[in-house]
Design a protein around this motif. Structure first.
Motif, PDB file in Angstrom:
ATOM      1  N   ASP A 201       0.860  -1.185   0.000  1.00  0.00           N
ATOM      2  CA  ASP A 201       0.000   0.000   0.000  1.00  0.00           C
ATOM      3  C   ASP A 201       0.896   1.234   0.000  1.00  0.00           C
ATOM      4  OD1 ASP A 201      -1.957   1.893   0.230  1.00  0.00           O
ATOM      5  OD2 ASP A 201      -2.606   1.313   2.257  1.00  0.00           O
ATOM      6  N   ILE A 202       1.560   1.471  -1.121  1.00  0.00           N
ATOM      7  CA  ILE A 202       2.500   2.588  -1.226  1.00  0.00           C
ATOM      8  C   ILE A 202       1.767   3.920  -1.133  1.00  0.00           C
ATOM      9  CG2 ILE A 202       4.311   3.626  -2.639  1.00  0.00           C
ATOM     10  CD1 ILE A 202       5.005   0.874  -1.479  1.00  0.00           C
ATOM     11  N   ALA A 203       0.486   3.940  -1.445  1.00  0.00           N
ATOM     12  CA  ALA A 203      -0.306   5.162  -1.334  1.00  0.00           C
ATOM     13  C   ALA A 203      -0.363   5.667   0.106  1.00  0.00           C
ATOM     14  CB  ALA A 203      -1.719   4.926  -1.861  1.00  0.00           C
ATOM     15  N   ALA A 204      -0.061   4.782   1.080  1.00  0.00           N
ATOM     16  CA  ALA A 204      -0.051   5.203   2.481  1.00  0.00           C
ATOM     17  C   ALA A 204       0.975   6.299   2.722  1.00  0.00           C
ATOM     18  CB  ALA A 204       0.239   3.999   3.382  1.00  0.00           C
ATOM     19  N   ILE A 205       2.034   6.335   1.924  1.00  0.00           N
ATOM     20  CA  ILE A 205       3.056   7.370   2.098  1.00  0.00           C
ATOM     21  C   ILE A 205       2.460   8.742   1.820  1.00  0.00           C
ATOM     22  CG2 ILE A 205       5.218   8.282   1.151  1.00  0.00           C
ATOM     23  CD1 ILE A 205       6.096   5.321   0.806  1.00  0.00           C
ATOM     24  N   GLY A 206       1.714   8.870   0.742  1.00  0.00           N
ATOM     25  CA  GLY A 206       1.106  10.149   0.410  1.00  0.00           C
ATOM     26  C   GLY A 206       0.055  10.603   1.404  1.00  0.00           C
ATOM     27  N   SER A 207      -0.614   9.654   2.037  1.00  0.00           N
ATOM     28  CA  SER A 207      -1.669  10.026   2.976  1.00  0.00           C
ATOM     29  C   SER A 207      -1.168  10.200   4.401  1.00  0.00           C
ATOM     30  CB  SER A 207      -2.780   8.968   2.958  1.00  0.00           C
ATOM     31  OG  SER A 207      -2.296   7.714   3.403  1.00  0.00           O
ATOM     32  N   GLU A 208      -0.042   9.531   4.768  1.00  0.00           N
ATOM     33  CA  GLU A 208       0.404   9.547   6.157  1.00  0.00           C
ATOM     34  C   GLU A 208       1.688  10.335   6.392  1.00  0.00           C
ATOM     35  OE1 GLU A 208      -1.314   8.385   8.704  1.00  0.00           O
ATOM     36  OE2 GLU A 208      -2.916   7.787   7.333  1.00  0.00           O
ATOM     37  N   TYR A 209       2.482  10.570   5.343  1.00  0.00           N
ATOM     38  CA  TYR A 209       3.683  11.391   5.495  1.00  0.00           C
ATOM     39  C   TYR A 209       3.345  12.841   5.170  1.00  0.00           C
ATOM     40  CZ  TYR A 209       7.015   7.400   5.489  1.00  0.00           C
ATOM     41  OH  TYR A 209       7.732   6.269   5.787  1.00  0.00           O
ATOM     42  N   ASP A 210       3.941  13.772   5.906  1.00  0.00           N
ATOM     43  CA  ASP A 210       3.847  15.175   5.543  1.00  0.00           C
ATOM     44  C   ASP A 210       4.518  15.381   4.184  1.00  0.00           C
ATOM     45  OD1 ASP A 210       3.407  18.021   7.078  1.00  0.00           O
ATOM     46  OD2 ASP A 210       5.063  18.120   5.634  1.00  0.00           O
ATOM     47  N   ARG A 211       3.988  16.287   3.401  1.00  0.00           N
ATOM     48  CA  ARG A 211       4.553  16.519   2.069  1.00  0.00           C
ATOM     49  C   ARG A 211       6.008  16.978   2.134  1.00  0.00           C
ATOM     50  NH1 ARG A 211       4.193  20.908  -1.818  1.00  0.00           N
ATOM     51  NH2 ARG A 211       4.366  20.059  -3.930  1.00  0.00           N
ATOM     52  N   ALA A 212       6.402  17.605   3.252  1.00  0.00           N
ATOM     53  CA  ALA A 212       7.780  18.070   3.429  1.00  0.00           C
ATOM     54  C   ALA A 212       8.562  17.184   4.390  1.00  0.00           C
ATOM     55  CB  ALA A 212       7.788  19.504   3.943  1.00  0.00           C
ATOM     56  N   ALA A 213       8.127  15.942   4.573  1.00  0.00           N
ATOM     57  CA  ALA A 213       8.783  15.046   5.537  1.00  0.00           C
ATOM     58  C   ALA A 213      10.274  14.911   5.249  1.00  0.00           C
ATOM     59  CB  ALA A 213       8.122  13.669   5.506  1.00  0.00           C
ATOM     60  N   GLN A 214      11.066  14.920   6.310  1.00  0.00           N
ATOM     61  CA  GLN A 214      12.498  14.647   6.211  1.00  0.00           C
ATOM     62  C   GLN A 214      12.711  13.171   6.473  1.00  0.00           C
ATOM     63  OE1 GLN A 214      14.940  16.754   9.041  1.00  0.00           O
ATOM     64  NE2 GLN A 214      16.591  15.257   8.876  1.00  0.00           N
ATOM     65  N   VAL A 215      13.438  12.479   5.584  1.00  0.00           N
ATOM     66  CA  VAL A 215      13.659  11.038   5.724  1.00  0.00           C
ATOM     67  C   VAL A 215      15.157  10.744   5.649  1.00  0.00           C
ATOM     68  CG1 VAL A 215      11.387  10.365   4.886  1.00  0.00           C
ATOM     69  CG2 VAL A 215      13.230  10.694   3.237  1.00  0.00           C
ATOM     70  N   GLU A 216      15.603   9.831   6.508  1.00  0.00           N
ATOM     71  CA  GLU A 216      17.018   9.445   6.599  1.00  0.00           C
ATOM     72  C   GLU A 216      17.106   7.937   6.442  1.00  0.00           C
ATOM     73  OE1 GLU A 216      19.412  11.710   6.920  1.00  0.00           O
ATOM     74  OE2 GLU A 216      18.097  13.446   7.256  1.00  0.00           O
ATOM     75  N   TYR A 217      17.871   7.475   5.424  1.00  0.00           N
ATOM     76  CA  TYR A 217      17.863   6.072   5.054  1.00  0.00           C
ATOM     77  C   TYR A 217      19.270   5.485   4.977  1.00  0.00           C
ATOM     78  CZ  TYR A 217      12.908   6.713   3.900  1.00  0.00           C
ATOM     79  OH  TYR A 217      11.561   6.967   3.968  1.00  0.00           O
ATOM     80  N   PRO A 218      19.389   4.149   4.861  1.00  0.00           N
ATOM     81  CA  PRO A 218      20.711   3.509   4.788  1.00  0.00           C
ATOM     82  C   PRO A 218      21.565   4.088   3.664  1.00  0.00           C
ATOM     83  CG  PRO A 218      19.006   1.858   5.101  1.00  0.00           C
ATOM     84  CD  PRO A 218      18.297   3.157   4.857  1.00  0.00           C
TER      85      PRO A 218
END
Length: 329
Positions: A201-218
């Protein structure tokens, strides 16, 4: 803080304080005091049982990176001093590669990378740990591709048969901590969100993350917005499309002067069957140990969404599993 040294004001103070004392203040001998003799430490690269192994690894790391600093960004925790407490500790580390060691000949390279560690403590001692270091960020800054580093490590450890085997459930050693976290709503919200993403359910990102979310990954990757989150999670899940996703631990917290936040320890166990973050499918059996931290909030009257996320797994340990399946040495 019943049972803990009174010099520590609370559990986060204990976790951040002993980390500095051990690493930066060179109190390596305090590991005899702060770590239980039979502690189990799981990382994506191995399982270590016993305090002596921890002490040896600590000294080897400091020999290679003598100026290492461990900057505590957050401690998300649950439990009580009487029953034991579980901390999910997020660290930003700086270090200079000044000694020969597991990362090769001293290069003088200055490094910046994160660590996420879940530690169980009771009676002033840690007796169970799950540790993820951003190996992908470290080796890239040293000029390695994570796959090439894993191949070279297998060879340096004596080949496919003799090398240290990455962590999988089959080689896990049960520790004393049996908890699953707490029932805070923010932890439940993060667990539901990552479960939805892992369920495609990749659409969950658009509905649950802020549009300006900061993300830190491997790999030391920093991103902002929905596209960065989608690329990361899609690439991971696409590589292991039929792997079993499991949540092992969930903590949610609301603390004064801090945003609502959560910590989630999870895994993917299955085969490398798809094109994604790990290239051509190989069919290799793979276990991915992951930890995610998140902060929630809102601007004005907008709905509350995920505003910051930190997720780690060890890319080199995944590549090591793939290469061992292929017989690489």
């Amino acid at each position: 803080m019943k049972g803990f040294d009174p010099k520590f004001a609370d559990f986060p103070d204990y976790i951040i304080g002993i980390t500095k004392e051990i690493w930066e203040d060179r109190g390596i001998a305090t590991l005899h005091h702060y770590y239980a003799p039979d502690i189990v430490v799981r990382s994506p690269s191995s399982v270590v049982v016993g305090n002596q192994g921890v002490i040896g690894a600590t000294m080897a790391t400091l020999a290679e990176f003598p100026d290492r600093q461990l900057l505590g960004e957050d401690v998300i925790w649950s439990g009580t001093p009487e029953d034991g407490m579980l901390s999910s500790h997020r660290i930003f580390s700086t270090a200079t590669h000044m000694g020969d060691g597991v990362y090769g000949k001293a290069s003088g390279t200055k490094l910046r990378y994160r660590i996420l560690a879940d530690c169980h403590a009771i009676d002033n001692a840690i007796n169970d740990e799950w540790l993820i270091r951003d190996q992908g960020a470290i080796v890239r800054q040293l000029g390695w591709d994570p796959k090439d580093y894993a191949r070279d490590l297998i060879a340096r450890e004596g080949g496919a048969e003799a090398c240290v085997k990455p962590f999988t459930p089959a080689i896990d050693v049960p520790g004393p901590y049996k908890g699953r976290g707490n029932d805070n709503a923010w932890g439940a919200r993060l667990a539901d969100l990552i479960t939805r993403i892992m369920g495609a359910d990749i659409a969950a990102i658009g509905s649950e993350y802020d549009r300006a979310a900061q993300v830190e990954y491997p790999g030391g990757i920093s991103g902002h917005g929905w596209d960065a989150a989608e690329r990361f999670w899609m690439g991971l899940r696409a590589a292991f499309p039929s792997a079993d996703f499991e949540i092992h631990h969930v903590i949610g917290r609301e603390d004064p002067t801090m945003p609502p936040r959560a910590a989630l320890r999870w895994s993917l166990t299955g085969k490398h069957e798809g094109w994604g973050s790990f290239g051509k499918p190989t069919g290799a059996p793979v276990h991915v140990m992951g930890i995610t931290h998140a902060e929630f909030g809102t601007l004005g009257a907008a709905p509350v969404r995920l505003r910051r996320e930190w997720t780690l797994f060890d890319e080199t340990a995944v590549w090591k599993q793939i290469l061992l399946h292929e017989g690489a040495a």
